[in-house]
Design a protein around this motif. Structure first.
Motif, PDB file in Angstrom:
ATOM      1  N   MET A 579       3.207  -2.796   7.730  1.00 34.83           N
ATOM      2  CA  MET A 579       2.877  -3.896   6.835  1.00 34.83           C
ATOM      3  C   MET A 579       3.807  -5.062   7.156  1.00 34.83           C
ATOM      4  O   MET A 579       5.022  -4.897   7.250  1.00 34.83           O
ATOM      5  CB  MET A 579       3.068  -3.485   5.370  1.00 34.83           C
ATOM      6  CG  MET A 579       2.736  -4.602   4.365  1.00 34.83           C
ATOM      7  SD  MET A 579       4.115  -5.704   3.964  1.00 34.83           S
ATOM      8  CE  MET A 579       5.068  -4.672   2.856  1.00 34.83           C
ATOM      9  N   PRO A 587       0.523  -9.715   2.204  1.00 32.32           N
ATOM     10  CA  PRO A 587       0.631  -8.451   2.933  1.00 32.32           C
ATOM     11  C   PRO A 587      -0.537  -8.224   3.888  1.00 32.32           C
ATOM     12  O   PRO A 587      -1.695  -8.479   3.552  1.00 32.32           O
ATOM     13  CB  PRO A 587       0.638  -7.400   1.814  1.00 32.32           C
ATOM     14  CG  PRO A 587       1.126  -8.124   0.617  1.00 32.32           C
ATOM     15  CD  PRO A 587       0.591  -9.523   0.740  1.00 32.32           C
ATOM     16  N   VAL A 589      -1.781  -5.160   6.770  1.00 32.64           N
ATOM     17  CA  VAL A 589      -1.538  -3.833   7.325  1.00 32.64           C
ATOM     18  C   VAL A 589      -2.066  -3.784   8.759  1.00 32.64           C
ATOM     19  O   VAL A 589      -3.208  -4.162   9.026  1.00 32.64           O
ATOM     20  CB  VAL A 589      -2.209  -2.738   6.471  1.00 32.64           C
ATOM     21  CG1 VAL A 589      -2.189  -1.385   7.200  1.00 32.64           C
ATOM     22  CG2 VAL A 589      -1.503  -2.614   5.129  1.00 32.64           C
ATOM     23  N   SER A 651      -1.472   1.453   2.254  1.00 35.06           N
ATOM     24  CA  SER A 651      -2.008   0.120   1.951  1.00 35.06           C
ATOM     25  C   SER A 651      -1.795  -0.239   0.489  1.00 35.06           C
ATOM     26  O   SER A 651      -1.548  -1.391   0.147  1.00 35.06           O
ATOM     27  CB  SER A 651      -3.497   0.054   2.314  1.00 35.06           C
ATOM     28  OG  SER A 651      -4.321   0.590   1.299  1.00 35.06           O
ATOM     29  N   ALA A 654       1.719  -1.317   0.243  1.00 38.61           N
ATOM     30  CA  ALA A 654       1.871  -2.644   0.842  1.00 38.61           C
ATOM     31  C   ALA A 654       1.466  -3.730  -0.142  1.00 38.61           C
ATOM     32  O   ALA A 654       2.125  -4.774  -0.250  1.00 38.61           O
ATOM     33  CB  ALA A 654       1.044  -2.733   2.120  1.00 38.61           C
TER      34      ALA A 654
END
Length: 693
Positions: A579, A587, A589, A651, A654
């Protein structure tokens, strides 16, 4: 009263500030251009130096125009623009076009751009520019430009927003009969931005497609909202992002940081929003023409026929490069097509229909169009002018168009060979004409994906860090955490990690091996050293305690002040999961196949978090190395469910740590038949002081 956007783009009255009687001057050209298409609104000339220009009266200032005006177009120097804008705002003008750069400072030392922006904000004024080419409004027959076009085609249902003035003029001046209903040269977007234009086109016009040439998105939140509105209304946005390379990017410390940046962030956000990303101006035009067709694509299949076996091979190759499939025709369709072909010619899709000279084009393409799985029918040919065969091909595709209610397309394999006359006649009937094999196939891919390839994202929730991890972050003495603390952070949110322990003595290794077995790995754990393998800071596959003692001594010699951890060895396919924080979109990923060669092979993709396990699987499937996960060359398949669960949870973290953690990477994640584990991690806290919500 008109809204500011309507006053700007669809004004009932216009003031040309800086109008001039001098032929060829910008002020003269602008006044002429505004009326060149038959604009029905009132046009007022403003210049205190003249009482009249030609037969038209000239006003000393905007406030002296009876009844006021909606929009003021400024053909004046930068030194005059702030006073002129203040006068226009005082007169109630709600739309302004600034062709100049508004460069420099006022007499009071204030930047002119800042002053103009403040005037617009306080007056509720919409501005096109500064440093723009103006705009075009074909429905209202308005050409707002000091460098006008002499001839423009009819509206086509497409709107254009361009940050590049040269690209704007090139696209507007196309010779493919694509008249942009509205074409805005947005310039510096001092007060009115991309999202404002998109929303206006969606809410106030009949535009079916919005095409954008973007240098940047200055207001990401507004753009996301506007793009989501476009998707909900079924109006595709096509975007050509300029400046996609990271040559000037300062990369982060992790591998994923080196793989992210402007290009990855925009691609990920466009994918999330359903924005169609193109790579060239020609691809943009082909895609816009195809998506603007009024006939709906009701099935996902593409049927294509061509008069060349060689060019069919080229088409198949280039389609495969784009991941564009052709429809699998039903047996009855193949039989019906085969009945028209010469002996020895096989019915197929794509189809080479030209045999010994008989004209079977219309019959075979019509049969292909009847297949229920086919949503669009394509004739791929060259159509050079002054050739009888081109006229035969055009006549055939007209018959196909009359025989079906599905979209019908001609794809020229060589753009410079297409007869302009034939192309114009076909387009006039509603048959799209694509200008090249590569851009045409890309446009077909975009058409199919927009209508049938997009997946509705499953709801996914952000996952804030537990209190224990918040405390760990707050207590960390540096911006970067040790891997030891990074593993603890990952474990706190339910991400499985290979067993690890802080090592100070050989006895620590012995105790760890008694619990978890051998072999083990020893690693330095200094946050200042991101890539430990490159610095001789990792010893793998230690099989005995004697080897462990030797490895510990070696690492201390190489890195005397670095802490060391021991970790259980694990096996599996190496992936990278990182991330980073994009300055515009937040953010991001990065997912791909990992290890020490991550940045060399670059088999990665980027996504906007949070996302579901299903989206994680789709991302994995998009990678070239995906067969490594499913049993390629006799390998045992990995536990994809566990891997996708780990990726989706990452995720969520993140998204949930936005503003707390700037960068977080697991490299590698090891995926095997029995699950997935984090084996190494880098954690970089937000560089600024941590704040508490």
């Amino acid at each position: 009263m008109n809204s500011p956007m309507t006053a700007l783009l669809r004004p009932k009255s216009i003031a040309v500030v800086g109008a001039s009687p001098r032929p060829g001057s910008f002020g003269a050209n602008l006044a002429t251009a505004i009326q060149s298409l038959g604009y029905p609104g009132a046009v007022h000339l403003v210049n205190p130096r003249y009482d009249r220009i030609g037969t038209a009266p000239c006003h000393p200032e905007v406030s002296s125009i009876p009844g006021g005006v909606d929009c003021a177009a400024f053909a004046i120097s930068d030194t005059l623009i702030v006073d002129a804008m203040e006068a226009a705002a005082s007169a109630g003008v709600k739309g302004a076009v600034l062709f100049g750069r508004a460069y420099g400072e006022t007499d009071a030392g204030r930047p002119r751009m800042e002053a103009v922006r403040a005037i617009a904000r306080d007056a509720g004024m919409a501005i096109c520019g500064a440093n723009c080419m103006g705009f075009l409004n074909l429905p209202d027959r308005l050409q707002m430009s000091g460098m006008p076009f002499r001839d423009l085609p009819a509206p086509s249902g497409v709107a254009l927003i361009s940050h590049s003035g040269s690209s704007w003029s090139g696209l507007v001046g196309n010779r493919r009969q694509m008249g942009f209903d509205y074409a805005v040269s947005a310039g510096q977007e001092l007060a009115t931005g991309l999202a404002d234009y998109i929303r206006h086109f969606l809410e106030q016009t009949d535009v079916r497609v919005i095409a954008c040439v973007l240098e940047t998105v200055r207001d990401p939140a507004a753009f996301i909202e506007a793009a989501e509105l476009a998707r909900s209304r079924g109006v595709p946005i096509i975007a050509l992002k300029l400046g996609r390379t990271e040559a000037s990017k300062t990369f982060a410390i992790s591998h994923s940081g080196a793989l992210s940046g402007s290009r990855a962030a925009y691609d990920a956000m466009f994918a999330r929003l359903g924005v169609i990303s193109v790579r060239s101006l020609d691809e943009l035009l082909d895609t816009a023409e195809l998506l603007a067709m009024t006939r709906p694509m009701t099935a996902p299949g593409i049927a294509l026929g061509t008069d060349s076996g060689g060019e069919r091979q080229l088409i198949v190759d280039l389609a495969a490069d784009r991941g564009l499939p052709f429809a699998t025709l039903q047996p009855q369709t193949l039989a019906a097509v085969g009945a028209h072909l010469d002996p020895g010619m096989e019915p197929s899709n794509p189809l080479d229909y030209w045999g010994d000279g008989g004209d079977v084009m219309a019959p075979v393409l019509t049969e292909m169009a009847r297949d229920p799985g086919v949503g669009v029918v394509v004739m791929a040919t060259n159509l050079p002018p002054d050739r009888n065969f081109s006229e035969m091909s055009a006549a055939a595709i007209r018959k196909v168009h009359q025989a079906t209610d599905k979209p019908v397309v001609v794809m020229g394999n060589i753009a410079t060979t297409l007869s302009p006359g034939i192309a114009a006649e076909l387009r006039g009937r509603g048959i799209a004409v694509l200008m090249g094999t590569e851009t045409g196939l890309s446009a077909l891919h975009h058409l199919r994906h927009y209508h049938f390839g997009r997946q509705t994202a499953q709801p996914a929730q952000a996952l804030p860090l537990p209190e224990a991890s918040q405390t760990l972050l707050n207590a960390a003495p540096q911006d970067s955490l040790r891997s030891l603390d990074g593993f603890r952070l990952l474990q706190s949110v339910g991400i499985a990690c290979a067993p690890f322990v802080d090592v100070r003595t050989p006895g620590d290794i012995a105790a760890f091996a008694a619990r978890h077995g051998l072999p083990v790995a020893l690693k330095i754990d200094d946050p200042a050293i991101a890539h430990k393998s490159d610095q001789g800071g990792v010893v793998l596959n230690i099989k005995t305690l004697a080897e462990a003692c030797s490895a510990l001594a070696l690492l201390r010699k190489r890195h005397p002040d670095a802490p060391i951890i021991a970790q259980a060895m694990a096996e599996g396919v190496e992936l990278i999961l990182g991330m980073t924080t994009d300055p515009d979109f937040g953010p991001l990923v990065t997912l791909g196949f990992g290890g020490i060669f991550t940045e060399i092979f670059r088999d990665t993709t980027a996504l906007v978090p949070p996302f579901s396990q299903a989206e994680a699987l789709q991302a994995l499937q998009s990678l070239k190395g995906y067969p490594l996960l499913t049993g390629a060359r006799g390998r045992e398949p990995v536990d994809l469910e566990a891997l996708c669960a780990l990726i989706a949870r990452f995720s969520a973290v993140a998204a949930g740590t936005r503003g707390r953690i700037a960068e977080l990477e697991i490299n590698p994640v090891l995926a095997g038949p029995n699950g997935a584990l984090a084996v190494d991690c880098i954690t970089l806290r937000q560089a600024k002081a941590v704040t508490h919500d």
